[in-house]
Design a protein around this motif. Structure first.
Motif, PDB file in Angstrom:
ATOM      1  N   LEU A  96       0.838  -1.199   0.000  1.00  0.00           N
ATOM      2  CA  LEU A  96       0.000   0.000   0.000  1.00  0.00           C
ATOM      3  C   LEU A  96       0.872   1.247   0.000  1.00  0.00           C
ATOM      4  CD1 LEU A  96      -2.774  -0.996   2.579  1.00  0.00           C
ATOM      5  CD2 LEU A  96      -2.919  -1.049   0.087  1.00  0.00           C
ATOM      6  N   ARG A  97       1.938   1.207   0.760  1.00  0.00           N
ATOM      7  CA  ARG A  97       2.875   2.329   0.817  1.00  0.00           C
ATOM      8  C   ARG A  97       3.532   2.548  -0.544  1.00  0.00           C
ATOM      9  NH1 ARG A  97       7.933   2.867   5.027  1.00  0.00           N
ATOM     10  NH2 ARG A  97       7.695   5.066   5.519  1.00  0.00           N
ATOM     11  N   ALA A  98       3.726   1.443  -1.276  1.00  0.00           N
ATOM     12  CA  ALA A  98       4.368   1.529  -2.587  1.00  0.00           C
ATOM     13  C   ALA A  98       3.419   2.030  -3.671  1.00  0.00           C
ATOM     14  CB  ALA A  98       4.913   0.160  -2.983  1.00  0.00           C
ATOM     15  N   GLY A  99       2.123   2.068  -3.360  1.00  0.00           N
ATOM     16  CA  GLY A  99       1.183   2.599  -4.342  1.00  0.00           C
ATOM     17  C   GLY A  99       0.059   1.681  -4.751  1.00  0.00           C
ATOM     18  N   ALA A 100      -0.040   0.492  -4.129  1.00  0.00           N
ATOM     19  CA  ALA A 100      -1.165  -0.397  -4.427  1.00  0.00           C
ATOM     20  C   ALA A 100      -2.474   0.287  -4.047  1.00  0.00           C
ATOM     21  CB  ALA A 100      -1.018  -1.716  -3.671  1.00  0.00           C
ATOM     22  N   SER A 101      -3.528  -0.018  -4.770  1.00  0.00           N
ATOM     23  CA  SER A 101      -4.813   0.659  -4.558  1.00  0.00           C
ATOM     24  C   SER A 101      -5.651   0.025  -3.461  1.00  0.00           C
ATOM     25  CB  SER A 101      -5.617   0.660  -5.861  1.00  0.00           C
ATOM     26  OG  SER A 101      -4.963   1.429  -6.837  1.00  0.00           O
ATOM     27  N   GLY A 102      -5.325  -1.177  -3.053  1.00  0.00           N
ATOM     28  CA  GLY A 102      -6.100  -1.844  -2.010  1.00  0.00           C
ATOM     29  C   GLY A 102      -5.671  -3.287  -1.914  1.00  0.00           C
ATOM     30  N   PHE A 103      -6.356  -4.052  -1.070  1.00  0.00           N
ATOM     31  CA  PHE A 103      -6.002  -5.455  -0.950  1.00  0.00           C
ATOM     32  C   PHE A 103      -7.234  -6.302  -0.694  1.00  0.00           C
ATOM     33  CE2 PHE A 103      -6.080  -4.175   3.445  1.00  0.00           C
ATOM     34  CZ  PHE A 103      -6.473  -5.294   4.156  1.00  0.00           C
ATOM     35  N   LEU A 104      -7.080  -7.587  -0.955  1.00  0.00           N
ATOM     36  CA  LEU A 104      -8.186  -8.524  -0.837  1.00  0.00           C
ATOM     37  C   LEU A 104      -7.661  -9.832  -0.273  1.00  0.00           C
ATOM     38  CD1 LEU A 104     -11.229  -8.846  -1.653  1.00  0.00           C
ATOM     39  CD2 LEU A 104     -10.392  -9.935  -3.742  1.00  0.00           C
ATOM     40  N   LEU A 105      -8.431 -10.427   0.633  1.00  0.00           N
ATOM     41  CA  LEU A 105      -8.036 -11.718   1.190  1.00  0.00           C
ATOM     42  C   LEU A 105      -8.261 -12.824   0.166  1.00  0.00           C
ATOM     43  CD1 LEU A 105      -9.489 -11.467   4.813  1.00  0.00           C
ATOM     44  CD2 LEU A 105      -7.199 -10.909   4.000  1.00  0.00           C
ATOM     45  N   LYS A 106      -7.357 -13.791   0.153  1.00  0.00           N
ATOM     46  CA  LYS A 106      -7.438 -14.862  -0.828  1.00  0.00           C
ATOM     47  C   LYS A 106      -8.642 -15.773  -0.621  1.00  0.00           C
ATOM     48  CE  LYS A 106      -2.652 -15.277  -2.377  1.00  0.00           C
ATOM     49  NZ  LYS A 106      -1.482 -16.163  -2.527  1.00  0.00           N
ATOM     50  N   ASP A 107      -9.220 -15.754   0.571  1.00  0.00           N
ATOM     51  CA  ASP A 107     -10.385 -16.608   0.794  1.00  0.00           C
ATOM     52  C   ASP A 107     -11.694 -15.897   0.452  1.00  0.00           C
ATOM     53  OD1 ASP A 107     -10.577 -14.817   2.865  1.00  0.00           O
ATOM     54  OD2 ASP A 107     -10.555 -16.315   4.474  1.00  0.00           O
ATOM     55  N   ALA A 170      -8.651   9.355   4.974  1.00  0.00           N
ATOM     56  CA  ALA A 170      -7.951   8.444   5.875  1.00  0.00           C
ATOM     57  C   ALA A 170      -8.866   7.847   6.925  1.00  0.00           C
ATOM     58  CB  ALA A 170      -6.789   9.174   6.552  1.00  0.00           C
ATOM     59  N   ARG A 171      -9.946   8.546   7.241  1.00  0.00           N
ATOM     60  CA  ARG A 171     -10.910   8.023   8.214  1.00  0.00           C
ATOM     61  C   ARG A 171     -11.916   7.070   7.569  1.00  0.00           C
ATOM     62  NH1 ARG A 171      -9.958  10.267  12.910  1.00  0.00           N
ATOM     63  NH2 ARG A 171      -9.034  12.342  13.053  1.00  0.00           N
ATOM     64  N   THR A 196      -4.164  16.892  -4.238  1.00  0.00           N
ATOM     65  CA  THR A 196      -3.380  16.410  -3.097  1.00  0.00           C
ATOM     66  C   THR A 196      -2.432  15.305  -3.524  1.00  0.00           C
ATOM     67  OG1 THR A 196      -5.101  16.967  -1.487  1.00  0.00           O
ATOM     68  CG2 THR A 196      -3.530  15.254  -0.856  1.00  0.00           C
ATOM     69  N   MET A 197      -2.943  14.353  -4.297  1.00  0.00           N
ATOM     70  CA  MET A 197      -2.113  13.236  -4.732  1.00  0.00           C
ATOM     71  C   MET A 197      -1.008  13.697  -5.667  1.00  0.00           C
ATOM     72  SD  MET A 197      -5.145  10.377  -5.103  1.00  0.00           S
ATOM     73  CE  MET A 197      -4.061   9.071  -5.643  1.00  0.00           C
ATOM     74  N   ASN A 203       0.219   7.634  -5.791  1.00  0.00           N
ATOM     75  CA  ASN A 203      -0.361   6.892  -6.906  1.00  0.00           C
ATOM     76  C   ASN A 203      -1.772   6.384  -6.635  1.00  0.00           C
ATOM     77  OD1 ASN A 203       1.946   6.858  -8.708  1.00  0.00           O
ATOM     78  ND2 ASN A 203       2.927   5.546  -7.187  1.00  0.00           N
ATOM     79  N   SER A 204      -2.178   6.330  -5.369  1.00  0.00           N
ATOM     80  CA  SER A 204      -3.462   5.710  -5.065  1.00  0.00           C
ATOM     81  C   SER A 204      -4.087   6.318  -3.817  1.00  0.00           C
ATOM     82  CB  SER A 204      -3.292   4.200  -4.846  1.00  0.00           C
ATOM     83  OG  SER A 204      -2.630   3.957  -3.615  1.00  0.00           O
ATOM     84  N   ARG A 205      -5.362   6.058  -3.658  1.00  0.00           N
ATOM     85  CA  ARG A 205      -6.094   6.502  -2.478  1.00  0.00           C
ATOM     86  C   ARG A 205      -5.535   5.824  -1.220  1.00  0.00           C
ATOM     87  NH1 ARG A 205     -11.482   8.661  -2.720  1.00  0.00           N
ATOM     88  NH2 ARG A 205     -12.526   8.677  -0.690  1.00  0.00           N
ATOM     89  N   ALA A 206      -5.145   4.566  -1.371  1.00  0.00           N
ATOM     90  CA  ALA A 206      -4.560   3.842  -0.238  1.00  0.00           C
ATOM     91  C   ALA A 206      -3.274   4.501   0.226  1.00  0.00           C
ATOM     92  CB  ALA A 206      -4.301   2.389  -0.624  1.00  0.00           C
ATOM     93  N   GLN A 207      -2.468   4.956  -0.724  1.00  0.00           N
ATOM     94  CA  GLN A 207      -1.221   5.652  -0.391  1.00  0.00           C
ATOM     95  C   GLN A 207      -1.520   6.941   0.372  1.00  0.00           C
ATOM     96  OE1 GLN A 207       1.177   6.392  -3.850  1.00  0.00           O
ATOM     97  NE2 GLN A 207       3.000   5.502  -2.919  1.00  0.00           N
ATOM     98  N   ALA A 208      -2.607   7.599   0.015  1.00  0.00           N
ATOM     99  CA  ALA A 208      -3.003   8.815   0.740  1.00  0.00           C
ATOM    100  C   ALA A 208      -3.347   8.499   2.187  1.00  0.00           C
ATOM    101  CB  ALA A 208      -4.187   9.470   0.034  1.00  0.00           C
ATOM    102  N   VAL A 209      -4.007   7.371   2.413  1.00  0.00           N
ATOM    103  CA  VAL A 209      -4.330   6.949   3.779  1.00  0.00           C
ATOM    104  C   VAL A 209      -3.050   6.711   4.571  1.00  0.00           C
ATOM    105  CG1 VAL A 209      -5.430   5.157   5.183  1.00  0.00           C
ATOM    106  CG2 VAL A 209      -6.536   5.929   3.076  1.00  0.00           C
TER     107      VAL A 209
END
Length: 222
Positions: A96-107, A170-171, A196-197, A203-209
């Motif tokens: 996420l810090r590197a710029g990924a937009s989000g994450f998802l659990l494999k299950d 971020a909230r 802002t970005m 690169n992403s909203r996640a990075q902003a958080v």
């Protein structure tokens, strides 16, 4: 049509994801990679809209691959959706810090995965923001205090309104919720967030958080 590159070092998981995407309406698997280096090459070759990125892979992990892909991408850059086994995984925080937009659990089930890909491709909202926020809270202070850690950007370059929007992002508030809270239009929220970005080179909203927590604009538990 949302074009997706699948990256995972386990063949059966890759094959299952490719089969799911190709069978679903509106999605197309444009390639599959078994490690980060192959992912970097295929991302440049196929220029996908979204990359489903595994984290723990041999040779080059998903964090380094995400950094390389986003740094070398020709606009519009692909959006990276991280696949992980654990919802509190320090490797995911790094992605996420590197710029990924989000994450998802494999299950996660097929419908949820497709919804996540669609959400990330649209770029309107971070998928599962409450879980991502919990992940950031768990690792932000630890990561920023590590030796050699990159200092967070200076928020002084932002206007007062841009800081307000960043804090609400971020909230975990969506763009419509932020618009309602600040009594402005949703289009204006998007404008403030995009500026802002750009100013903070994100690169992403996640990075902003992540930045909001690392700078102390938002603190865990508040």
């Amino acid at each position: 049509m949302t074009r997706v590159l699948v990256v995972d070092d386990q063949f059966l998981i890759r094959a299952g994801l490719v089969g799911l995407l190709d069978a679903a309406s509106g999605f197309e698997a444009v390639g599959e990679a078994g490690d980060g280096r192959q992912a970097v090459r295929l991302a440049a070759k196929t220029r996908p809209d979204v990359i489903l990125m595994d984290i723990r892979m041999p040779d080059m992990n998903g964090i380094e691959a995400t950094e390389r892909i986003l740094a070398e991408a020709v606009a519009p850059a692909p959006r990276v959706l991280v696949l992980t086994t654990f919802d509190l995984d320090e490797y995911v925080y790094g992605a996420l810090r590197a710029g990924a937009s989000g994450f998802l659990l494999k299950d996660s089930g097929p419908e949820r995965l497709l919804a996540a890909v669609a959400a990330v491709a649209g770029g309107d909202a971070l998928f599962a923001p409450s879980v991502t926020r919990r992940l950031v809270e768990a690792f932000a202070h630890q990561a920023s205090s590590e030796p050699g850690a990159q200092p967070p950007p200076d928020l002084d370059v932002l206007t007062t309104r841009e800081v307000e929007v960043l804090e609400l992002v971020a909230r975990g508030l969506s763009n419509p919720e932020i618009a309602d809270r600040l009594s402005i239009s949703e289009a204006t929220v998007k404008t403030h967030l995009n500026r802002t970005m750009t100013k903070l080179d994100l690169n992403s909203r996640a990075q902003a958080v992540v930045v909001a927590y690392e700078t102390g604009l938002v603190t865990p538990g508040r």
